[in-house]
Design a protein around this motif. Structure first.
Motif, mmCIF file in Angstrom:
data_model
loop_
_atom_site.group_PDB
_atom_site.id
_atom_site.type_symbol
_atom_site.label_atom_id
_atom_site.label_comp_id
_atom_site.label_asym_id
_atom_site.label_seq_id
_atom_site.Cartn_x
_atom_site.Cartn_y
_atom_site.Cartn_z
ATOM 1 N N PRO A 16 0.812 -1.227 0.000
ATOM 2 C CA PRO A 16 0.000 0.000 0.000
ATOM 3 C C PRO A 16 0.842 1.271 0.000
ATOM 4 N N GLU A 17 1.953 1.232 0.708
ATOM 5 C CA GLU A 17 2.759 2.439 0.842
ATOM 6 C C GLU A 17 3.277 2.901 -0.521
ATOM 7 N N ARG A 18 3.884 1.962 -1.251
ATOM 8 C CA ARG A 18 4.403 2.332 -2.570
ATOM 9 C C ARG A 18 3.268 2.592 -3.558
ATOM 10 N N ALA A 19 2.179 1.890 -3.404
ATOM 11 C CA ALA A 19 1.043 2.114 -4.306
ATOM 12 C C ALA A 19 0.526 3.542 -4.144
ATOM 13 N N TYR A 20 0.447 3.995 -2.910
ATOM 14 C CA TYR A 20 -0.055 5.348 -2.671
ATOM 15 C C TYR A 20 0.880 6.388 -3.277
ATOM 16 N N LYS A 21 2.176 6.112 -3.179
ATOM 17 C CA LYS A 21 3.156 7.033 -3.777
ATOM 18 C C LYS A 21 2.949 7.153 -5.284
ATOM 19 N N VAL A 22 2.696 6.035 -5.931
ATOM 20 C CA VAL A 22 2.488 6.076 -7.381
ATOM 21 C C VAL A 22 1.156 6.763 -7.695
ATOM 22 N N TYR A 23 0.146 6.474 -6.897
ATOM 23 C CA TYR A 23 -1.176 7.079 -7.102
ATOM 24 C C TYR A 23 -1.094 8.605 -7.067
ATOM 25 N N THR A 24 -0.205 9.124 -6.234
ATOM 26 C CA THR A 24 -0.103 10.578 -6.053
ATOM 27 C C THR A 24 1.163 11.156 -6.685
ATOM 28 N N GLN A 25 1.758 10.434 -7.626
ATOM 29 C CA GLN A 25 3.061 10.889 -8.135
ATOM 30 C C GLN A 25 2.976 12.188 -8.947
ATOM 31 N N TYR A 26 1.807 12.535 -9.443
ATOM 32 C CA TYR A 26 1.642 13.848 -10.095
ATOM 33 C C TYR A 26 0.841 14.779 -9.179
ATOM 34 N N GLY A 27 0.897 14.527 -7.885
ATOM 35 C CA GLY A 27 0.038 15.251 -6.945
ATOM 36 C C GLY A 27 -1.256 14.470 -6.766
ATOM 37 N N PRO A 28 -1.993 14.738 -5.678
ATOM 38 C CA PRO A 28 -3.239 13.996 -5.455
ATOM 39 C C PRO A 28 -4.203 14.255 -6.617
ATOM 40 N N PRO A 29 -4.741 13.202 -7.238
ATOM 41 C CA PRO A 29 -5.636 13.387 -8.382
ATOM 42 C C PRO A 29 -6.824 14.283 -8.026
ATOM 43 N N LYS A 30 -7.169 15.177 -8.953
ATOM 44 C CA LYS A 30 -8.281 16.101 -8.709
ATOM 45 C C LYS A 30 -9.588 15.539 -9.263
ATOM 46 N N VAL A 31 -9.551 14.303 -9.743
ATOM 47 C CA VAL A 31 -10.730 13.689 -10.357
ATOM 48 C C VAL A 31 -11.118 12.445 -9.567
ATOM 49 N N LYS A 32 -12.307 11.920 -9.878
ATOM 50 C CA LYS A 32 -12.730 10.691 -9.202
ATOM 51 C C LYS A 32 -11.869 9.499 -9.616
ATOM 52 N N GLY A 33 -11.387 9.539 -10.862
ATOM 53 C CA GLY A 33 -10.519 8.467 -11.349
ATOM 54 C C GLY A 33 -9.089 8.709 -10.905
ATOM 55 N N CYS A 34 -8.143 8.295 -11.730
ATOM 56 C CA CYS A 34 -6.751 8.593 -11.415
ATOM 57 C C CYS A 34 -6.168 9.396 -12.567
ATOM 58 N N THR A 35 -4.878 9.697 -12.524
ATOM 59 C CA THR A 35 -4.282 10.545 -13.556
ATOM 60 C C THR A 35 -4.111 9.817 -14.889
ATOM 61 N N MET A 36 -4.428 8.532 -14.941
ATOM 62 C CA MET A 36 -4.296 7.797 -16.205
ATOM 63 C C MET A 36 -5.351 8.267 -17.203
ATOM 64 N N CYS A 37 -6.612 8.171 -16.827
ATOM 65 C CA CYS A 37 -7.693 8.523 -17.751
ATOM 66 C C CYS A 37 -8.314 9.870 -17.400
ATOM 67 N N GLY A 38 -8.074 10.339 -16.183
ATOM 68 C CA GLY A 38 -8.635 11.618 -15.774
ATOM 69 C C GLY A 38 -10.143 11.610 -15.918
ATOM 70 N N GLY A 39 -10.674 12.600 -16.654
ATOM 71 C CA GLY A 39 -12.119 12.728 -16.815
ATOM 72 C C GLY A 39 -12.753 11.583 -17.588
ATOM 73 N N TYR A 40 -11.945 10.792 -18.293
ATOM 74 C CA TYR A 40 -12.518 9.716 -19.109
ATOM 75 C C TYR A 40 -12.342 8.355 -18.453
ATOM 76 N N CYS A 41 -12.360 8.336 -17.152
ATOM 77 C CA CYS A 41 -12.222 7.080 -16.405
ATOM 78 C C CYS A 41 -13.367 6.142 -16.772
ATOM 79 N N PRO A 42 -13.062 4.967 -17.342
ATOM 80 C CA PRO A 42 -14.153 4.071 -17.740
ATOM 81 C C PRO A 42 -14.987 3.616 -16.545
ATOM 82 N N MET A 43 -14.326 3.403 -15.407
ATOM 83 C CA MET A 43 -15.071 2.920 -14.246
ATOM 84 C C MET A 43 -16.105 3.949 -13.820
ATOM 85 N N ASN A 44 -15.700 5.216 -13.872
ATOM 86 C CA ASN A 44 -16.619 6.280 -13.495
ATOM 87 C C ASN A 44 -17.780 6.366 -14.487
ATOM 88 N N MET A 45 -17.465 6.251 -15.782
ATOM 89 C CA MET A 45 -18.532 6.306 -16.793
ATOM 90 C C MET A 45 -19.477 5.122 -16.623
#
Lengths: 430, 430
Positions: B392-421
């Motif tokens: 979890p520790e390293r996973a969280y670091k990668v999750y926030t590597q561009y700063g905490p995501p400002k979207v419900k998804g992650c920085t990969m798809c951003g606004g086009y997160c398939p899970m969110n859609m």
């Protein structure tokens, strides 16, 4: 009628590129040609700016790897994406520009310019995003918008495209109502699903398949039939949605080959390890050997941020079983857009996975590399050994990480190096 | 007669430790006891300083991983080795102190003190090294020296030992004269070979097997029969030397079980991927199910400094096929003594490989972990998902590597997160 590669192969022609590939792969040009004619091998190159590396994918050939890159809405950094292209040039066989943020046309053109590899895309991204920007809803694109986007990208020299044609409206509605752990994880696939729901209409790729084939024939580009319903959790693997879409994809692939258009089928995602071998055999059986382009497979859901390692396990086994093109996964998978370094880590893991598969798939032809490395390893000829490894530069760094070894062995065993002792023992016995 | 675990199990007794293990592993205490009695499960713990983690290895149980550490002649840094023990405590199930440099007794005792895990050793190292220092030749140790070393280590609380008993003098001479790519890659195994050649005598472990069994029964420790002739190149896998030694090991293991001494067999090394499944089945068939402790297997020779990844491929498949204890490989394998960080990278890769295997081997029992992660993943419940990942520790670091995501998804798809859609699409359909 456009004279596509398949059609030329069917006429019995062997061109210079074919000869070059046949020689590099160690197969006869005739065999290669016949497999292209049957749709068992595809042959991807950048139509507009012929790439330095023409890539053949399929039966009897070495396993290839694809490197995904591209911007997201949250992180748009063209420099960084172009560095990823360089990484792909070094380690990959094909690359896909999956950008969804920034000026998509400009980014794609920059990527194609920089890439030595054939470049692929998922054109529905752009259609969806432009509709989102211009019409305030991603699903508001028209069928014309979609096909115009495809043609624009083909004109730019995109060599292959993921086309999510095999997901029907009925399957989409059922999957969304299903008890799947995660109903849909395909970004492009879900855009098509969104379109079908919004328009209450069948998949435009499916209804316009013949038109799409004409378009691809005109540019002689490769269709990669996407898997909108690929499993995103090991629990969801090989359910009716996953297998049903493959059955539909196989039908569409046969129509493409008949029409003289090269085609691959996209597969896996999350699949438990005991299902990896037969899932590859299943695709081969259903399609008569259409090249299989698999993501991972990832045999566990828990490994992020090490999904490059976890999925290399599935990918190596898939390659050994006959998968033809492996879509890499980076350490950032499931968590973030990957950095340049993470792209490289993923690509290297997949280069290794592909070779592990090839040692099985191609036998001695692939194993020659291993035999050479081990020959020098057993003789403690470090420079000769290290320069033949998959990544000599990093290997040398590790070899000297405590300073250059002062012994014949390495810093692991030091004076008690078994290889060194064995050399002396064997000498005494002679 | 010493009342060893096997003997107690044969009398039908179930002790508290057995109950604890049975509960943790989700098997019945009776089944566990019966498998211990038959030698299909071993049960390792530190006799002198009972370790916090008693480890059971074998049929029906989760796959365990072993972390090797220890000094070399070139790098003796106790602090660093003790940090590796901490890494092993966090990620591993057993650890082995393979030190060959510095004050071996002091290092071993420090490692055992610091370790929460059962500690294993390869006692011939110390016998060989002390002979080298005192008698100016590694092979100059006497049989008494060897057994005294073993007893000294058992008294220190070593829980299991690699005993290279299955390599005969005849096999050793033949392998040294053979056309193997690398005749011998086992450090301890080659020390025994050196002794046999120097003394023109049969393997002392083999000639004194009954005495050794008495000694291990007295301390109720576990014998791990070493594989001196394990393949060190994929080209050498499953030749007469590799398989012949396994046949001999199987015979010796049966004698150990009969005598009430717990035993494992060590296997693989470099093995092409298509031979991994059946090589595990072969050991199980020959031995009636003695726990198999495999190094890797490593399905290619070319991957250093990424042998932790390449061998995780073989290890996961081996675990799926029934391997019980996986000996990890670090990114430094074939190049250098590993650093603390490299030990951790190796251990994590193997934790993942073991789980990939367990999803197959144990089915739903193991897959519950994956299902939970995916449940939260599909709902974009990031904190819940990340805290259940392997790291979890390293996973969280990668999750926030561009700063905490400002979207419900992650920085990969951003606004086009398939899970969110998909969440929205599914909601609309209901």
């Amino acid at each position: 009628m456009d004279n596509t590669i398949i059609r030329r192969a069917r006429e019995g022609r062997i061109d210079d590129e074919m000869r070059k590939i046949a020689e590099a792969e160690g197969v006869s040009p005739e065999k290669l040609r016949d497999r292209i004619a049957k749709g068992q091998v595809v042959y991807i190159r950048n139509v507009k700016w012929p790439s330095e590396k023409v890539v053949a994918i399929g039966k009897g050939l070495s396993t290839k790897i694809n490197v995904n890159l591209g911007t997201s809405t949250e992180v748009v950094d063209l420099d960084s994406e172009l560095k990823k292209v360089e990484v792909a040039n070094k380690w990959g066989d094909t690359l896909m520009d999956l950008s969804v943020g920034g000026d998509l046309d400009a980014i794609r053109r920059a990527v194609i310019s920089k890439s030595k590899l054939p470049v692929g895309t998922v054109p529905v991204y752009q259609a969806f995003i432009e509709a989102f920007n211009k019409r305030s809803g991603g699903a508001y694109f028209t069928i014309d918008d979609l096909f115009n986007t495809i043609e624009r990208q083909l004109k730019d020299g995109v060599a292959f495209m993921t086309i999510h044609a095999a997901v029907t409206k009925e399957a989409a509605i059922r999957v969304l109502k299903s008890d799947r752990v995660i109903p849909v994880v395909s970004r492009g696939g879900d855009m098509i699903i969104g379109w079908m729901l919004h328009n209450d209409a069948e998949n435009p790729y499916l209804t316009h398949w013949d038109y799409l084939l004409e378009l691809f024939a005109q540019y002689d580009a490769v269709i990669s039939i996407g898997d909108a319903l690929r499993p995103g959790a090991v629990a969801d693997a090989h359910d009716e949605f996953h297998v049903g879409e493959l059955v539909e994809a196989a039908r569409l692939a046969k129509r493409a080959i008949k029409a003289g258009v090269q085609v691959m089928i996209e597969g896996p995602g999350h699949v438990p390890l005991n299902d990896v071998i037969w899932t590859i055999k299943l695709e081969k059986r259903l399609t008569g050997g259409v090249p299989y382009y698999v993501l991972g497979p990832l045999p566990t859901d828990v490994a992020a941020p090490y999904d490059h390692i976890a999925s290399a396990v599935g990918a190596a086994l898939a390659a050994a079983a006959g998968a033809d093109l492996l879509c890499y996964i980076t350490p950032a998978e499931h968590l973030s857009l990957p950095t340049v370094e993470q792209v490289e880590q993923g690509a290297i893991a997949y280069r290794i996975a592909a070779h592990i598969g090839d040692v099985v798939k191609l036998g001695r032809k692939a194993r020659r590399w291993d035999d050479e490395v081990s020959y020098y390893r057993g003789r403690l000829m470090w420079d000769e050994m290290i320069k033949r490894l998959v990544d000599p530069e990093r290997a040398y760094k590790v070899y000297t990480q405590y300073g250059p070894p002062k012994v014949k062995g390495c810093t692991m065993c030091g004076g008690y190096c078994p290889m060194n002792m064995v050399i002396q023992q064997a000498r005494r016995l002679k």
